[in-house]
Design an enzyme around this catalytic site. Structure first.
Site, mmCIF file in Angstrom:
data_model
loop_
_atom_site.group_PDB
_atom_site.id
_atom_site.type_symbol
_atom_site.label_atom_id
_atom_site.label_comp_id
_atom_site.label_asym_id
_atom_site.label_seq_id
_atom_site.Cartn_x
_atom_site.Cartn_y
_atom_site.Cartn_z
ATOM 1 N N SER B 113 0.809 -1.215 0.000
ATOM 2 C CA SER B 113 0.000 0.000 0.000
ATOM 3 C C SER B 113 0.842 1.265 0.000
ATOM 4 O O SER B 113 0.300 2.359 -0.051
ATOM 5 C CB SER B 113 -0.932 0.008 1.222
ATOM 6 O OG SER B 113 -0.198 0.183 2.407
ATOM 7 N N LYS B 150 1.000 4.578 6.469
ATOM 8 C CA LYS B 150 0.356 5.435 5.460
ATOM 9 C C LYS B 150 0.877 6.865 5.585
ATOM 10 O O LYS B 150 1.490 7.243 6.577
ATOM 11 C CB LYS B 150 -1.165 5.453 5.680
ATOM 12 C CG LYS B 150 -1.867 4.109 5.553
ATOM 13 C CD LYS B 150 -1.991 3.669 4.122
ATOM 14 C CE LYS B 150 -2.715 2.319 4.013
ATOM 15 N NZ LYS B 150 -1.975 1.236 4.709
#
Lengths: 191, 191
Positions: B113, B150
């Site tokens: 991700s 993230k």
DNA sequence: AAGCTTATAGAACGTTCGTTCGATTGCTCG
DNA sequence: CGAGCAATCGAACGAACGTTCTATAAGCTT
């Protein structure tokens, strides 16, 4: 009463200060044992536990486990983080990444020709100059008097350099392909 | 005739093997000096050059400079490149990556991700638990009892976690966003 | 070629090393 | 309380340590 873990922590602190382990006498003094034999017993226990070894000249030396820090798992465990952190010793990273210091060189990545391999502009790569290159390895080759980082690949037409980015064409050497070294690792700092 | 740089290389390799420096006698044997006084002279020269120190019990110990690896430029210089040559910038990997050891933790990246940020599955990331997170930082947050890596981002709807991969949706926290730490670096080993 | 400087060898030194072993201490448990 | 046990102490040992000094070898300069 202090446990061996406490003693180990003190030793780790000592190592962080001096980058070397003390003699048995100093060790005893450090942790509060008055006799060398007690210190020797402690050292043996820590050896048994896998934290220490001895060098060829019978000096104490740390093992990998001595530096090991909790590598936290991606999934959070039930308990809060173990607080026995005596301090991360960066040397673990060093020895993890660099096997043979004298044959190892760092290089800074230019361009984005290896993004697929996770190498971005500005990354540092660790290059082993002595290791023989195998197909599929990421290598540093010398093309037109410049270093270039590519996959080493081979097809029916021969050996060539394959970029890790579809936007770049493969490089097929004119004659001999000059390989500077094999990329064994990389690292990067944010901020 | 070997230079002090050559001797230093041998010592660095010895350290990589044993995580400790040898005694003067062993040092002499290691590098091929037959007398302890010669080894002592060598050690003194390396001390003067800033590569070595001595511990409280007068043992040899490495300094920060001892761990520095040469950084070679991307463009090849005219001369052939010795792997170990004074004059190149040195970089000690661990102290470069880890600023505050006691507040630093390692984590292994799962999933893809964050590929845009150059973080691939299996990479190690260096997480500073104490540093305050700023917008745009890569952070380790705790979502549904799992660590997730993230970008920290913000728009008119508030603060959210932005993946570095268009295939993943942003994560908007229900209530409070729990941030575990800030990613200050990463490293990876090939092969 | 002779003389000077520097690096290494080799031996001597007092000190500290790691090891060993018996004596002592402190704790546990009946 | 007192026996039993494990941990620690303290002293003794030869070996190895780092330091120092002088002798020898190798390089330069002139």
């Amino acid at each position: 009463m202090p446990t061996d873990q406490d003693y180990l922590s003190q030793l780790q602190d000592y190592y962080a200060d001096h980058r070397a382990l003390p003699s048995l006498a100093s060790l005893g003094q450090l942790v509060g044992l008055r006799s060398k034999s007690s210190a020797a017993a402690l050292a043996n226990r820590l050896k048994l536990a896998g934290y220490l070894t001895t060098t060829p000249d019978r000096r104490l030396a740390p093992t990998e486990a001595f530096f090991a820090r909790p590598v936290v798992d991606t999934v959070r465990a039930g308990l809060p983080q173990p607080a026995n952190d005596a301090g991360f010793d960066g040397l673990a990273i060093d020895s993890y990444l660099v096997a043979r210091p004298s044959r190892t060189v760092l290089l800074v990545v230019k361009g984005d020709s290896m993004v697929e391999a996770g190498l971005m502009e500005g990354d540092h790569i660790i290059v082993d100059r002595a290791q023989p290159a195998a197909m599929g390895d990421i290598v540093v080759a010398i093309v037109d008097n410049e270093f270039t980082v590519k996959y080493l690949a081979k097809d029916k037409r021969g050996i060539f350099l394959k970029p890790g980015n579809p936007a770049y064409p493969p490089i097929r050497p004119q004659g001999e392909l000059e390989i500077y070294g094999v990329v064994t690792g990389s690292f990067r700092k944010y901020r």
